[in-house]
Design a protein around this motif. Structure first.
Motif, PDB file in Angstrom:
ATOM      1  N   THR A 147       0.812  -1.223   0.000  1.00  0.00           N
ATOM      2  CA  THR A 147       0.000   0.000   0.000  1.00  0.00           C
ATOM      3  C   THR A 147       0.842   1.268   0.000  1.00  0.00           C
ATOM      4  O   THR A 147       0.297   2.368   0.136  1.00  0.00           O
ATOM      5  CB  THR A 147      -0.913   0.010   1.233  1.00  0.00           C
ATOM      6  N   ARG A 152      -6.728   4.057  -4.361  1.00  0.00           N
ATOM      7  CA  ARG A 152      -7.873   3.278  -3.889  1.00  0.00           C
ATOM      8  C   ARG A 152      -7.690   1.785  -4.139  1.00  0.00           C
ATOM      9  O   ARG A 152      -7.996   0.955  -3.277  1.00  0.00           O
ATOM     10  CB  ARG A 152      -9.144   3.777  -4.579  1.00  0.00           C
ATOM     11  N   ALA A 153      -7.196   1.423  -5.331  1.00  0.00           N
ATOM     12  CA  ALA A 153      -7.057   0.005  -5.672  1.00  0.00           C
ATOM     13  C   ALA A 153      -6.053  -0.685  -4.751  1.00  0.00           C
ATOM     14  O   ALA A 153      -6.293  -1.803  -4.276  1.00  0.00           O
ATOM     15  CB  ALA A 153      -6.634  -0.145  -7.130  1.00  0.00           C
ATOM     16  N   ARG A 154      -4.925  -0.025  -4.490  1.00  0.00           N
ATOM     17  CA  ARG A 154      -3.909  -0.640  -3.635  1.00  0.00           C
ATOM     18  C   ARG A 154      -4.357  -0.691  -2.179  1.00  0.00           C
ATOM     19  O   ARG A 154      -4.034  -1.640  -1.463  1.00  0.00           O
ATOM     20  CB  ARG A 154      -2.591   0.119  -3.773  1.00  0.00           C
ATOM     21  N   ALA A 157      -6.664  -3.633  -2.042  1.00  0.00           N
ATOM     22  CA  ALA A 157      -5.868  -4.859  -2.087  1.00  0.00           C
ATOM     23  C   ALA A 157      -5.174  -5.102  -0.755  1.00  0.00           C
ATOM     24  O   ALA A 157      -5.073  -6.241  -0.289  1.00  0.00           O
ATOM     25  CB  ALA A 157      -4.839  -4.767  -3.212  1.00  0.00           C
ATOM     26  N   CYS A 227      -6.054 -11.058  -6.222  1.00  0.00           N
ATOM     27  CA  CYS A 227      -6.684  -9.775  -5.897  1.00  0.00           C
ATOM     28  C   CYS A 227      -5.679  -8.746  -5.390  1.00  0.00           C
ATOM     29  O   CYS A 227      -6.008  -7.554  -5.311  1.00  0.00           O
ATOM     30  CB  CYS A 227      -7.769  -9.970  -4.833  1.00  0.00           C
ATOM     31  N   THR A 228      -4.475  -9.187  -5.038  1.00  0.00           N
ATOM     32  CA  THR A 228      -3.525  -8.278  -4.394  1.00  0.00           C
ATOM     33  C   THR A 228      -2.236  -8.064  -5.184  1.00  0.00           C
ATOM     34  O   THR A 228      -1.810  -6.925  -5.382  1.00  0.00           O
ATOM     35  CB  THR A 228      -3.167  -8.805  -2.995  1.00  0.00           C
ATOM     36  N   PRO A 230      -1.329  -8.122  -8.399  1.00  0.00           N
ATOM     37  CA  PRO A 230      -1.301  -7.228  -9.563  1.00  0.00           C
ATOM     38  C   PRO A 230      -1.423  -5.751  -9.204  1.00  0.00           C
ATOM     39  O   PRO A 230      -1.064  -4.890 -10.018  1.00  0.00           O
ATOM     40  CB  PRO A 230      -2.516  -7.691 -10.389  1.00  0.00           C
ATOM     41  N   GLU A 231      -1.928  -5.442  -8.005  1.00  0.00           N
ATOM     42  CA  GLU A 231      -2.107  -4.047  -7.608  1.00  0.00           C
ATOM     43  C   GLU A 231      -0.859  -3.453  -6.975  1.00  0.00           C
ATOM     44  O   GLU A 231      -0.768  -2.233  -6.812  1.00  0.00           O
ATOM     45  CB  GLU A 231      -3.281  -3.930  -6.622  1.00  0.00           C
ATOM     46  N   THR A 237       5.812  -6.585  -6.502  1.00  0.00           N
ATOM     47  CA  THR A 237       5.271  -7.849  -6.997  1.00  0.00           C
ATOM     48  C   THR A 237       6.383  -8.854  -7.256  1.00  0.00           C
ATOM     49  O   THR A 237       6.236 -10.049  -6.971  1.00  0.00           O
ATOM     50  CB  THR A 237       4.467  -7.621  -8.290  1.00  0.00           C
ATOM     51  N   SER A 292      -1.602  -9.782 -14.172  1.00  0.00           N
ATOM     52  CA  SER A 292      -2.751 -10.555 -13.702  1.00  0.00           C
ATOM     53  C   SER A 292      -2.675 -11.999 -14.183  1.00  0.00           C
ATOM     54  O   SER A 292      -2.964 -12.942 -13.435  1.00  0.00           O
ATOM     55  CB  SER A 292      -4.050  -9.907 -14.189  1.00  0.00           C
ATOM     56  N   GLU A 342       4.717  -2.086 -18.138  1.00  0.00           N
ATOM     57  CA  GLU A 342       3.737  -1.271 -17.428  1.00  0.00           C
ATOM     58  C   GLU A 342       4.323   0.078 -17.026  1.00  0.00           C
ATOM     59  O   GLU A 342       3.652   1.112 -17.101  1.00  0.00           O
ATOM     60  CB  GLU A 342       3.253  -2.028 -16.192  1.00  0.00           C
TER      61      GLU A 342
END
Length: 393
Positions: A147, A152-154, A157, A227-228, A230-231, A237, A292, A342
């Protein structure tokens, strides 16, 4: 070599994290210290690995407590190998973070050092309670790294990751308590073959295995991983892919080989392995982004490792460990390629990658072919005399 060196992979990164936290503004110093620490641990682990291939097991008891209560570190062929591979991955991940800019935050380097200390400790510990402790040492920095960049997404996650990790940790602690309650010890050396003593010990060990399966993202306990991961920032990662779930896999191999000695749960592990292999592949088919897809595919490959464990033959165990090592390194390479795309283009899609980035496309292709097992590739041999069931007491 003094047995005290077994404490260095835990102590040195923690000390380095303290120094780095005290000087948050010097990015160059952060990179220098983290690289030096990781290189030193890689060299130490290589020496430990070379010395353990003949079956030698080094052990260290700390804390001044009597046997059965002391903090015990042990290095056999399996733990030394995992320590070596993890140190190499941490070193590569730190270099990658410098390239992508993910280490720009002053918190990145100290958090990465604390995370690595927890991973190294989990590989070297010789008792179940300290395995739980080191898993918890990993939890806090991994959540912070996930985080760290905000958004918001992270944040979402991070909530999923933290919630599931705490539930798995609670189950792990309960399992360790049950093992101690029915055997009077959590030392792996003293627990060798303990599941043969009765149903209560086997069930207590089974609770520990379920908790570790959740940490390893074994189906049906895998939902948190796609769910986590890729964020997270690309470099995070990469680190997570080779460290977090691999501690869970290592724990399953160690506990099953020592406590159960390949009996009782073989068909359960076989079924979980096959289900994990299939669900992971099918999940990857439905994804579009590179990270993903690779994350869901990560679930599938956990199943391949467990399949070798379920067979519980010398060839099966050697194949499981061989694939685990290859999987850690190759999956990290694939995620590095995905993260580079990315970072450069702001998208996880691989459309026209060969035309836009031929070097990255070539690296991705070679890594993918290696993961698929296409020749030329090395062949695993039988496990050295220091087998996973030969843990030090």
């Amino acid at each position: 070599m003094s047995a005290l060196v077994l404490a260095l992979p835990v102590a040195v990164p923690l000390l380095a994290a303290g120094v780095l936290a005290a000087y948050p503004g010097d990015r160059r110093m952060h990179r220098l210290i983290t690289s030096a620490v990781s290189t030193g641990i890689l060299a130490l682990s290589a020496v430990l690995l070379a010395g353990s291939l003949d079956g030698t097991v080094r052990s260290l008891s700390m804390g001044g407590w009597p046997p059965g209560f002391a903090i015990v570190f042990a290095a056999d062929a399996l733990s030394a190998l995992m320590l070596c591979v993890s140190a190499a991955l941490v070193l590569a991940g730190l270099a990658y973070a410098a390239g992508t800019g993910d280490d720009a935050s002053p918190r990145f380097a100290p958090l990465a050092m604390i995370l690595s200390a927890g991973v190294y400790g989990a590989f070297l510990t010789a008792d179940l309670f300290n395995l739980f402790v080191f898993v918890e040492v990993m939890l806090v920095p991994s959540y912070a790294l996930l985080t760290m960049s905000g958004g918001r997404a992270r944040t979402a996650a991070g909530r999923i990751y933290l919630t599931f990790s705490l539930l798995a940790s609670t189950l792990l602690l309960a399992g360790v308590g049950l093992v101690y309650g029915v055997t009077g010890t959590v030392n792996l050396g003293e627990l060798a073959g303990a599941a043969r003593q009765g149903t209560a010990v086997a069930l207590a060990g089974g609770v520990v295995l379920v908790a570790l399966a959740a940490k390893a993202a074994v189906v049906p306990l895998h939902g948190w991983l796609p769910c986590t991961y890729p964020e997270a920032p690309p470099a995070v990662t990469v680190l997570f892919s080779g460290l977090l779930t691999k501690v869970g896999v290592y724990g399953i191999i160690r506990v099953y080989a020592v406590v159960h000695e390949g009996t009782g749960l073989r068909w359960t592990i076989m079924a979980a392995a096959l289900l994990t292999m299939v669900v992971g592949v099918l999940g990857a088919v439905g994804e579009r982004g590179m990270r993903s897809i690779l994350t869901f595919h990560m679930v599938s490959q956990i199943g391949y490792i467990l399949l070798g464990l379920a067979l519980f033959t010398s060839a099966g165990l050697a194949a499981a460990v061989f694939f685990l090592v290859q999987y850690v390194l190759v999956k990290a390479a694939l995620l590095m390629c995905a993260g580079a795309v990315e970072t450069a283009y702001g998208t996880g899609r691989i459309d026209s990658l060969a035309r836009r980035e031929p070097l990255i496309a070539s690296a991705f292709l070679v890594s993918a072919l290696s993961l698929a097992g296409l020749p030329p590739r090395p062949r695993p041999t039988t496990w050295p005399s220091g087998s996973p069931s030969g843990s030090a007491s």
